[in-house]
Scaffold this active site. Sequence first.
Site, mmCIF file in Angstrom:
data_model
loop_
_atom_site.group_PDB
_atom_site.id
_atom_site.type_symbol
_atom_site.label_atom_id
_atom_site.label_comp_id
_atom_site.label_asym_id
_atom_site.label_seq_id
_atom_site.Cartn_x
_atom_site.Cartn_y
_atom_site.Cartn_z
ATOM 1 N N HIS A 1 0.805 -1.232 0.000
ATOM 2 C CA HIS A 1 0.000 0.000 0.000
ATOM 3 C C HIS A 1 0.839 1.283 0.000
ATOM 4 C CE1 HIS A 1 0.601 -0.880 4.311
ATOM 5 N NE2 HIS A 1 0.554 0.427 4.484
ATOM 6 N N LYS B 1 6.040 5.473 -1.143
ATOM 7 C CA LYS B 1 6.913 6.250 -0.252
ATOM 8 C C LYS B 1 8.350 6.258 -0.757
ATOM 9 C CE LYS B 1 4.686 5.669 4.258
ATOM 10 N NZ LYS B 1 4.877 4.915 5.506
ATOM 11 N N HIS C 1 -5.918 4.063 -0.537
ATOM 12 C CA HIS C 1 -5.965 3.635 0.879
ATOM 13 C C HIS C 1 -6.065 4.796 1.864
ATOM 14 C CE1 HIS C 1 -1.603 4.256 0.381
ATOM 15 N NE2 HIS C 1 -1.512 4.336 1.702
ATOM 16 N N ASP D 1 -4.285 -0.527 8.288
ATOM 17 C CA ASP D 1 -3.098 0.328 8.245
ATOM 18 C C ASP D 1 -3.071 1.308 9.420
ATOM 19 O OD1 ASP D 1 -0.778 1.452 7.161
ATOM 20 O OD2 ASP D 1 -1.901 2.918 5.982
HETATM 21 FE FE LIG Z 1 -0.042 5.472 2.834
HETATM 22 FE FE LIG Z 2 1.165 1.665 6.124
#
Ligand SMILES: [Fe+2]
Ligand SMILES: [Fe+2]
Length: 375
Positions: A205, A209, A282, A311
Amino acid sequence: MFKILFVDDEPNILNALSRMLRHKRTMWEMYFVQGVEEALEILRTKEIDVVISDISMPVRDGFDLLTTIRSTTELCDIPFLMLTGLDETDLKRKALDLGATDLLNKPANREDLIARINNMLRIKAYQDEIRAQNVRLDLKVKERTAELESTRLELIWRLGRAAEYRDTDTGNHVVRVGYYCKVLAEELGMPHGFIESIFLTSPLHDIGKIGIPDRILLKKGKLSAPEWKIMKQHCKIGGDILSQDTVNWAPSATWQVLFSKPASKKSDNPFLKMAKTITLTHHEHWNGNGYPWGLSGNEIPIESRIVAIADVYDALFSKRPYKVRYETSKVMEIMRQNNGRQFDADVFASFEKILDLFCDIRTQFVDTPIDLKTL
Ligand SMILES: [Fe+2]
Ligand SMILES: [Fe+2]
């Protein structure tokens, strides 16, 4: 020892065959039966190598036996010798049409009969060898496929962990999210394929990053508005990474011919499709206040509504550059405050029912920070 089955309704003929072949008893295990039913019973219980049958028999005849054998998966390859009369041309043709391996005129001459049986035993041996080779090949293909599958899945998860390593201690966050999503999807009664897919793809997910600079991702304390804008881009960056355009990995036309894979082919991989959906959505909120699209309610794909709960639950228990680790009571207080706002209330109700399972997963995949001195 080869097993040979003789079928004839006349006991005299069976006796004559038995006498004729008695010197073969050390090599051939011979069965003599007077009807089709008896023959089928023997075929079901013994692994017969060759069948030799008369045509005309009361109730069920030799054609009936031949047809039954050829249409039964376990028996269909057994060589079948039909005993026929000298002038029965039509019957001979019919026997061959129905799949008889060979024909022999009655009364059978001993040398002819033995020669035909030996031929059929050779055919049977070849067939058995081919079948054994097919089984071995099939097993090998299955082993290789399983190996490839497990490598593929391991790579997916390691990719997710690679992204997480930058701002968490161990990368176990993504493993826990995978398991939370699995049990939550099960509790929601989702189909098996969905459960498998969300288990494998939810760890990706935050793959986006990777594209967020350290000064923002690892910043201690609150992000400024421009920094937050960049941080939010991790969803779209993740979506790009998992885009459906197959990677153009073959560097030249020659390679593409060699591996017969066209460059930039659109992929239908359902895992990639779900992974992309999750990375893109998400952070959407049930009330429409999320990002990057501002979707609300059922516009948000169900897989992302599930991941959102998993999450956030795990992140609240974890230490991050911008926050401390919270205790269970605080985590649950924040989670419940967001029920119906950030989270889908139906999914949340299922989450509340299986809090014990979430707790078990958290304990099983606890973060153990890597000690750089030991590396
Ligand atoms: Fe995220
Ligand atoms: Fe996460």
